[in-house]
Design a protein around this motif. Structure first.
Motif, PDB file in Angstrom:
ATOM      1  N   ARG A 163       0.824  -1.204   0.000  1.00 35.09           N
ATOM      2  CA  ARG A 163       0.000   0.000   0.000  1.00 35.09           C
ATOM      3  C   ARG A 163       0.864   1.264   0.000  1.00 35.09           C
ATOM      4  NH1 ARG A 163      -2.294  -0.894   4.393  1.00 35.09           N
ATOM      5  NH2 ARG A 163      -3.898  -2.279   3.542  1.00 35.09           N
ATOM      6  N   ASP A 164       1.908   1.282   0.815  1.00 34.47           N
ATOM      7  CA  ASP A 164       2.802   2.443   0.875  1.00 34.47           C
ATOM      8  C   ASP A 164       3.509   2.662  -0.470  1.00 34.47           C
ATOM      9  OD1 ASP A 164       2.092   2.913   3.480  1.00 34.47           O
ATOM     10  OD2 ASP A 164       3.839   1.882   4.332  1.00 34.47           O
ATOM     11  N   TYR A 165       3.970   1.554  -1.062  1.00 36.92           N
ATOM     12  CA  TYR A 165       4.646   1.667  -2.351  1.00 36.92           C
ATOM     13  C   TYR A 165       3.708   2.242  -3.417  1.00 36.92           C
ATOM     14  CZ  TYR A 165       8.740  -1.074  -0.853  1.00 36.92           C
ATOM     15  OH  TYR A 165       9.890  -1.500  -0.241  1.00 36.92           O
ATOM     16  N   VAL A 166       2.477   1.740  -3.425  1.00 34.26           N
ATOM     17  CA  VAL A 166       1.505   2.209  -4.423  1.00 34.26           C
ATOM     18  C   VAL A 166       1.219   3.700  -4.234  1.00 34.26           C
ATOM     19  CG1 VAL A 166      -0.898   2.021  -5.189  1.00 34.26           C
ATOM     20  CG2 VAL A 166       0.448  -0.047  -4.791  1.00 34.26           C
ATOM     21  N   GLU A 167       1.097   4.128  -2.971  1.00 35.87           N
ATOM     22  CA  GLU A 167       0.852   5.553  -2.703  1.00 35.87           C
ATOM     23  C   GLU A 167       2.000   6.405  -3.229  1.00 35.87           C
ATOM     24  OE1 GLU A 167      -1.679   7.291  -1.458  1.00 35.87           O
ATOM     25  OE2 GLU A 167      -2.902   5.486  -1.420  1.00 35.87           O
ATOM     26  N   ASP A 168       3.241   5.956  -3.013  1.00 35.19           N
ATOM     27  CA  ASP A 168       4.404   6.706  -3.495  1.00 35.19           C
ATOM     28  C   ASP A 168       4.448   6.733  -5.020  1.00 35.19           C
ATOM     29  OD1 ASP A 168       5.231   7.305  -0.954  1.00 35.19           O
ATOM     30  OD2 ASP A 168       6.644   5.626  -0.807  1.00 35.19           O
ATOM     31  N   ILE A 169       4.071   5.621  -5.644  1.00 35.66           N
ATOM     32  CA  ILE A 169       4.041   5.581  -7.110  1.00 35.66           C
ATOM     33  C   ILE A 169       3.005   6.554  -7.657  1.00 35.66           C
ATOM     34  CG2 ILE A 169       3.402   4.127  -9.088  1.00 35.66           C
ATOM     35  CD1 ILE A 169       4.718   1.774  -7.609  1.00 35.66           C
ATOM     36  N   ILE A 170       1.835   6.587  -7.023  1.00 33.81           N
ATOM     37  CA  ILE A 170       0.777   7.507  -7.453  1.00 33.81           C
ATOM     38  C   ILE A 170       1.232   8.957  -7.307  1.00 33.81           C
ATOM     39  CG2 ILE A 170      -1.535   8.370  -6.901  1.00 33.81           C
ATOM     40  CD1 ILE A 170      -2.295   5.494  -6.148  1.00 33.81           C
ATOM     41  N   LYS A 171       1.869   9.277  -6.174  1.00 32.76           N
ATOM     42  CA  LYS A 171       2.360  10.646  -5.962  1.00 32.76           C
ATOM     43  C   LYS A 171       3.389  11.028  -7.027  1.00 32.76           C
ATOM     44  CE  LYS A 171       1.691  10.765  -0.938  1.00 32.76           C
ATOM     45  NZ  LYS A 171       2.380  10.836   0.386  1.00 32.76           N
ATOM     46  N   SER A 172       4.296  10.118  -7.348  1.00 29.71           N
ATOM     47  CA  SER A 172       5.326  10.397  -8.349  1.00 29.71           C
ATOM     48  C   SER A 172       4.698  10.577  -9.728  1.00 29.71           C
ATOM     49  CB  SER A 172       6.357   9.264  -8.378  1.00 29.71           C
ATOM     50  OG  SER A 172       7.047   9.172  -7.152  1.00 29.71           O
ATOM     51  N   GLY A 173       3.697   9.747 -10.049  1.00 30.43           N
ATOM     52  CA  GLY A 173       3.007   9.887 -11.331  1.00 30.43           C
ATOM     53  C   GLY A 173       2.300  11.217 -11.441  1.00 30.43           C
ATOM     54  N   ARG A 174       1.670  11.649 -10.353  1.00 30.27           N
ATOM     55  CA  ARG A 174       0.989  12.945 -10.360  1.00 30.27           C
ATOM     56  C   ARG A 174       1.985  14.088 -10.491  1.00 30.27           C
ATOM     57  NH1 ARG A 174      -3.371  11.619  -5.503  1.00 30.27           N
ATOM     58  NH2 ARG A 174      -4.894  10.515  -6.826  1.00 30.27           N
ATOM     59  N   ARG A 175       3.154  13.913  -9.901  1.00 32.23           N
ATOM     60  CA  ARG A 175       4.190  14.943 -10.008  1.00 32.23           C
ATOM     61  C   ARG A 175       4.607  15.119 -11.467  1.00 32.23           C
ATOM     62  NH1 ARG A 175       5.786  19.629  -9.514  1.00 32.23           N
ATOM     63  NH2 ARG A 175       8.040  19.976  -9.555  1.00 32.23           N
ATOM     64  N   ILE A 176       4.800  14.014 -12.172  1.00 35.48           N
ATOM     65  CA  ILE A 176       5.160  14.084 -13.593  1.00 35.48           C
ATOM     66  C   ILE A 176       4.032  14.732 -14.387  1.00 35.48           C
ATOM     67  CG2 ILE A 176       5.623  12.714 -15.662  1.00 35.48           C
ATOM     68  CD1 ILE A 176       7.053  10.704 -13.869  1.00 35.48           C
ATOM     69  N   ALA A 177       2.789  14.359 -14.066  1.00 36.64           N
ATOM     70  CA  ALA A 177       1.637  14.944 -14.772  1.00 36.64           C
ATOM     71  C   ALA A 177       1.573  16.449 -14.562  1.00 36.64           C
ATOM     72  CB  ALA A 177       0.347  14.278 -14.293  1.00 36.64           C
ATOM     73  N   ASP A 178       1.877  16.909 -13.333  1.00 40.22           N
ATOM     74  CA  ASP A 178       1.869  18.352 -13.049  1.00 40.22           C
ATOM     75  C   ASP A 178       2.931  19.078 -13.877  1.00 40.22           C
ATOM     76  OD1 ASP A 178      -0.182  18.083 -11.261  1.00 40.22           O
ATOM     77  OD2 ASP A 178       1.113  18.031  -9.480  1.00 40.22           O
ATOM     78  N   ILE A 179       4.118  18.475 -13.979  1.00 40.88           N
ATOM     79  CA  ILE A 179       5.195  19.087 -14.757  1.00 40.88           C
ATOM     80  C   ILE A 179       4.789  19.219 -16.217  1.00 40.88           C
ATOM     81  CG2 ILE A 179       7.565  18.779 -15.582  1.00 40.88           C
ATOM     82  CD1 ILE A 179       8.107  17.263 -12.921  1.00 40.88           C
TER      83      ILE A 179
END
Length: 345
Positions: A163-179
């Motif tokens: 669960r923690d890994y998935v949350e971090d992956i989602i956050k990183s994906g959103r960061r790329i999307a924001d950029i």
């Protein structure tokens, strides 16, 4: 009279699309002074721009002609009755440009405006090119996180860790999307008609975020913000962002990765003042008068188009404002952008 050196005083009759294009064209010419503008519609776009530029406006064309000494009266109203009245009421030495001749001038102004828009877009894309390495670095960090955590997930069986890994992956994906979203918003072609209320404090923050993606923007540069509680300005948000991205990026480049960048805003007398100050080497006195000229650059070949500051000045003028620079060698440079506040009826 030396016609080559004299200033031509112009009155524009008609403040719709054609009159506005002529006003924008004439205000960029050092040898043309627009001394008045009129339109029957008090809310015509050209009248709003003229007021921001400090040019007298009215809805009474004949009264304007009587009050202002003009060398040339440009009539783009398309009203044949007005044309006949102008002949009777114009000053003895004034010439009238109307009908097909005025239409030709308007078409040339529109063509010049289209070229300007293309130039702005080209400079914007060139700016993105200078940001490319920084953007790639910023995307790589969350991408490494996604890749690394995904590899660990192959063998991980603990639900809470997964669960923690998935949350971090989602956050990183959103960061790329924001950029990517920020980059797309900056790169898109703006339209002159897209006017809105612009908070310059927010615009400066966005400009710093874009400039921070440069490889040269490192931790050694300290960003100091001194924002006042300033009212909004009316304008094209994309173009105003481009103004401040250019100015902030230039300041960062001048400091070569070390120094203090100070951003401040204040308001007075119906204007918002925005300053971008760096602690770089400063600008030689002999260059100050040329710095806004097209194709003038002090950067190495291939590192600048020489159009950035010229476009900055052009955009600011179109918004009824002014941009100035003050610099002393060894003490950095300060650029000040003056824009009219939003007029609330």
């Amino acid at each position: 009279m030396d016609l080559a050196r004299s200033t031509i005083r112009v009155i524009i009759l008609g403040a719709g699309k054609g009159g506005t294009a002529l006003l924008e064209l004439f205000t960029r010419s050092p040898d043309v002074e627009v001394v008045g503008m009129t339109d029957l519609n008090p809310d015509a776009p050209g009248l709003r721009l003229a007021k921001n530029l400090g040019i007298p406006t009215t809805t009474d064309a004949l009264a304007l002609i009587a009050e202002r000494r003009a060398d040339l009266i440009v009539d783009v109203t398309g009203d044949p009755k007005l044309g006949a009245q102008l002949v009777q009421h114009k000053p003895p030495r004034a010439e009238i440009l109307g009908g097909k001749a005025a239409l030709l001038i308007w078409k040339l102004a529109q063509h010049e405006q289209d070229l300007r828009d293309q130039l702005i877009q080209a400079e914007k894309l060139a700016c993105i090119g200078t940001l490319a390495s920084g953007i790639a670095h910023e995307i790589n960090n969350p991408l490494y996180t996604i890749t690394g955590l995904s590899e660990h997930l192959r063998e991980e069986t603990r639900p809470e860790v997964i669960r923690d890994y998935v949350e971090d992956i989602i956050k990183s994906g959103r960061r790329i999307a924001d950029i990517v979203q920020d980059l797309n918003a900056f790169a898109r072609r703006s339209h002159r008609e897209e006017q809105c209320n612009v908070n310059l404090n927010h615009t400066l923050d966005e400009a710093v975020k874009m400039a921070a993606r440069r490889a040269t923007m490192v931790d050694q540069i300290k960003v100091v913000t001194q924002y006042g509680d300033v009212p909004p300005v009316r304008g094209n948000a994309d173009e105003l962002l481009q103004v401040f991205v250019n100015l902030v990026t230039n300041a960062v480049q001048a400091m070569e990765g070390q120094g203090t960048l100070t951003l401040s805003t204040s308001s007075a007398n119906g204007f918002v003042f925005t300053t971008i100050k760096d602690t770089g080497p400063g600008i030689p006195y002999n260059n100050l008068n040329q710095i806004f000229d097209p194709f003038f650059t002090t950067k190495e070949q291939g590192k600048g188009t020489g159009l950035g500051l010229h476009i900055v000045r052009d955009i600011v003028i179109q918004h009824g404002g002014r941009v100035t620079v003050d610099s002393t060698l060894g003490q950095g440079a300060t650029f000040t952008v003056k824009l009219p506040v939003l007029q609330i009826p």
